[in-house]
Design a protein around this motif. Sequence first.
Motif, PDB file in Angstrom:
ATOM      1  N   GLU A  96     -54.453  17.745  29.164  1.00 25.21           N
ATOM      2  CA  GLU A  96     -53.683  16.848  28.559  1.00 25.21           C
ATOM      3  C   GLU A  96     -54.018  15.208  29.023  1.00 25.21           C
ATOM      4  O   GLU A  96     -54.979  15.223  29.329  1.00 25.21           O
ATOM      5  CB  GLU A  96     -53.279  17.357  30.528  1.00 25.21           C
ATOM      6  N   GLY A  97     -53.395  14.613  27.918  1.00 28.13           N
ATOM      7  CA  GLY A  97     -53.616  13.048  28.392  1.00 28.13           C
ATOM      8  C   GLY A  97     -54.029  12.636  27.093  1.00 28.13           C
ATOM      9  O   GLY A  97     -53.920  11.688  26.539  1.00 28.13           O
ATOM     10  N   GLN A  98     -54.246  13.561  26.226  1.00 28.72           N
ATOM     11  CA  GLN A  98     -54.829  12.927  25.144  1.00 28.72           C
ATOM     12  C   GLN A  98     -53.684  12.912  24.462  1.00 28.72           C
ATOM     13  O   GLN A  98     -52.419  13.144  24.635  1.00 28.72           O
ATOM     14  CB  GLN A  98     -55.514  14.035  23.614  1.00 28.72           C
ATOM     15  N   GLN A  99     -53.503  11.652  23.020  1.00 28.26           N
ATOM     16  CA  GLN A  99     -52.269  11.593  22.480  1.00 28.26           C
ATOM     17  C   GLN A  99     -52.827  12.470  20.362  1.00 28.26           C
ATOM     18  O   GLN A  99     -54.300  11.778  19.598  1.00 28.26           O
ATOM     19  CB  GLN A  99     -52.439   9.992  22.322  1.00 28.26           C
ATOM     20  N   VAL A 100     -51.658  12.371  20.183  1.00 32.78           N
ATOM     21  CA  VAL A 100     -52.162  13.276  18.808  1.00 32.78           C
ATOM     22  C   VAL A 100     -50.778  13.136  17.697  1.00 32.78           C
ATOM     23  O   VAL A 100     -50.032  12.065  18.125  1.00 32.78           O
ATOM     24  CB  VAL A 100     -52.098  14.463  18.758  1.00 32.78           C
ATOM     25  N   PHE A 101     -51.357  13.462  16.520  1.00 33.22           N
ATOM     26  CA  PHE A 101     -50.462  12.824  15.961  1.00 33.22           C
ATOM     27  C   PHE A 101     -49.302  13.927  15.389  1.00 33.22           C
ATOM     28  O   PHE A 101     -50.054  15.117  15.219  1.00 33.22           O
ATOM     29  CB  PHE A 101     -50.858  12.442  14.677  1.00 33.22           C
ATOM     30  N   LEU A 102     -48.575  13.482  15.279  1.00 32.51           N
ATOM     31  CA  LEU A 102     -47.252  14.941  15.413  1.00 32.51           C
ATOM     32  C   LEU A 102     -46.285  14.992  13.634  1.00 32.51           C
ATOM     33  O   LEU A 102     -45.762  13.964  12.890  1.00 32.51           O
ATOM     34  CB  LEU A 102     -45.914  14.662  15.704  1.00 32.51           C
ATOM     35  N   ASN A 103     -46.250  15.784  13.279  1.00 36.01           N
ATOM     36  CA  ASN A 103     -45.169  15.948  11.905  1.00 36.01           C
ATOM     37  C   ASN A 103     -43.862  16.756  13.334  1.00 36.01           C
ATOM     38  O   ASN A 103     -44.428  18.262  13.190  1.00 36.01           O
ATOM     39  CB  ASN A 103     -45.823  16.803  11.357  1.00 36.01           C
ATOM     40  N   ILE A 104     -42.493  16.466  12.221  1.00 35.22           N
ATOM     41  CA  ILE A 104     -41.797  16.757  13.312  1.00 35.22           C
ATOM     42  C   ILE A 104     -40.481  17.459  12.059  1.00 35.22           C
ATOM     43  O   ILE A 104     -40.123  16.690  11.972  1.00 35.22           O
ATOM     44  CB  ILE A 104     -40.674  15.400  14.701  1.00 35.22           C
ATOM     45  N   HIS A 105     -39.969  18.055  12.927  1.00 33.37           N
ATOM     46  CA  HIS A 105     -39.002  18.488  11.515  1.00 33.37           C
ATOM     47  C   HIS A 105     -37.705  19.520  12.590  1.00 33.37           C
ATOM     48  O   HIS A 105     -37.863  19.950  13.871  1.00 33.37           O
ATOM     49  CB  HIS A 105     -39.299  20.263  11.482  1.00 33.37           C
ATOM     50  N   HIS A 106     -36.666  19.023  11.890  1.00 30.65           N
ATOM     51  CA  HIS A 106     -35.085  19.500  12.867  1.00 30.65           C
ATOM     52  C   HIS A 106     -34.838  21.048  11.989  1.00 30.65           C
ATOM     53  O   HIS A 106     -34.462  21.204  11.342  1.00 30.65           O
ATOM     54  CB  HIS A 106     -34.682  18.699  12.276  1.00 30.65           C
ATOM     55  N   HIS A 107     -34.477  22.209  13.153  1.00 27.52           N
ATOM     56  CA  HIS A 107     -34.285  23.159  12.547  1.00 27.52           C
ATOM     57  C   HIS A 107     -32.929  23.577  13.694  1.00 27.52           C
ATOM     58  O   HIS A 107     -33.004  23.961  14.605  1.00 27.52           O
ATOM     59  CB  HIS A 107     -35.242  24.265  12.657  1.00 27.52           C
ATOM     60  N   LYS A 108     -31.966  23.773  12.922  1.00 24.09           N
ATOM     61  CA  LYS A 108     -30.421  24.189  13.632  1.00 24.09           C
ATOM     62  C   LYS A 108     -30.768  23.096  14.986  1.00 24.09           C
ATOM     63  O   LYS A 108     -31.020  24.106  15.961  1.00 24.09           O
ATOM     64  CB  LYS A 108     -30.666  25.862  13.806  1.00 24.09           C
ATOM     65  N   LYS A 109     -30.470  21.808  14.540  1.00 27.60           N
ATOM     66  CA  LYS A 109     -30.661  20.631  15.680  1.00 27.60           C
ATOM     67  C   LYS A 109     -31.049  21.620  16.461  1.00 27.60           C
ATOM     68  O   LYS A 109     -31.119  21.147  17.630  1.00 27.60           O
ATOM     69  CB  LYS A 109     -29.110  21.140  16.719  1.00 27.60           C
ATOM     70  N   LYS A 110     -32.722  21.660  16.743  1.00 27.54           N
ATOM     71  CA  LYS A 110     -33.445  22.087  17.825  1.00 27.54           C
ATOM     72  C   LYS A 110     -35.080  21.770  16.629  1.00 27.54           C
ATOM     73  O   LYS A 110     -35.120  21.531  15.842  1.00 27.54           O
ATOM     74  CB  LYS A 110     -34.163  23.552  17.655  1.00 27.54           C
ATOM     75  N   LEU A 111     -35.918  20.552  17.841  1.00 27.86           N
ATOM     76  CA  LEU A 111     -36.829  19.586  16.432  1.00 27.86           C
ATOM     77  C   LEU A 111     -37.934  20.954  17.277  1.00 27.86           C
ATOM     78  O   LEU A 111     -38.759  21.597  18.247  1.00 27.86           O
ATOM     79  CB  LEU A 111     -37.437  18.872  18.589  1.00 27.86           C
ATOM     80  N   THR A 112     -38.523  20.727  16.185  1.00 31.98           N
ATOM     81  CA  THR A 112     -39.957  21.346  15.992  1.00 31.98           C
ATOM     82  C   THR A 112     -41.024  21.282  16.261  1.00 31.98           C
ATOM     83  O   THR A 112     -40.937  19.430  14.799  1.00 31.98           O
ATOM     84  CB  THR A 112     -40.203  23.233  15.598  1.00 31.98           C
TER      85      THR A 112
END
Length: 370
Positions: A96-112
């Motif tokens: 908890e508290g750490q920062q990370v780089f994300l790859n965000i995808h939209h799947h059926k109006k839901k964020l993954t």
Amino acid sequence: MQRRKVIFSGILIALSGIILWMFTTHDAFLYKQSIAEVINVKNEEPVETEDPYQNKDETTQQILTLKVLNGKNKGKIVTAQNEFSKSGAYDQKYHEGQQVFLNIHHHKKKLTANISHYKRDTYLIMLVWLVTVLLYVFMHVKGLRTLLSVIMNFIIFLIFVEIDVSYDFTNFFWLFATSAIIFTGLSLVLVIGWNKQCLVSFLSIVFGTTVALILGILILYLTGNQGIHYEALDFATQEPQQLFLSATVIGLLGAVMDAATDIVSTLFEMKRKQPEISAKQLYKSGQEVGHAIMGPLINVLLMIFFAETFAIAVLYFRTGNTYAYTFEWAMALGVAQALISGIGITLVIPSASFLCSRFLGRRNKKCPQS
């Protein structure tokens, strides 16, 4: 007045560190890729694994709850999975508290989302800040010139890497050998200045580096490279042997430069304080200085080697490999580089002492000012 100046400088240095820390922990807006903060971690039960070679490890799945800090999804909550192993060779456990780089995808109006890698800019910048502060406190302007030489050498190195990647040279060793000569000249000019001390240092460094590298290559050739696995280099996309030699010449240069500059600067200072000193006395003094620093320098090389191979060696041992197998595949290349660097240190002691004695040895000759 002097005390006030010291206190004021200390306050400025402390404030600069605090400002840098605060800025780098809140600089997500500078990045195009999504950055998120880990706000909750759930670790599942660890699972033991074993590969076809009977190497055992333990893996654990993490379910991470993250808050996006930048971009169009800023403020949104997403979940991501992460797997880390007990050996920890190619993965990482998040907290908890750490920062990370994300790859965000939209799947059926839901964020993954899935984690790309850990955000390390805060630690890197604070380390640079600490080095800069220490150089300034203990060396003042000369320390800043040293830092400038490091930055310029780093930029030159990146330029040569880009040249190698762009043109895909077959014999790229000579490219990095050339860069090593430029590193040497630039560092000496910036730190010492353009004078005879700089020239003597440069000649002794080039001699020690060249002869040590030739001897190392000759020994490897005569022994048929027995026990040396160039293919063990990580992510080698070009000729592994040339990559090894390119890395060796740069590491060798650093070791030889350290020894040469210590000897040359000491002998030049002796000549300034004792103008009547003879060439024979200078040579003998250079030898004594070299013998005094040779042991510590070689130990430094070993410490660097241990630091470079520690993680992968522990991984090999934890997964049940023998000492001989671990040494051959994880440590042999590092030992070879350390030995070649040791040869360079040994050779530069007489060469630097001899050149200084020739340049400064006449009894009626005053030492040139730096």
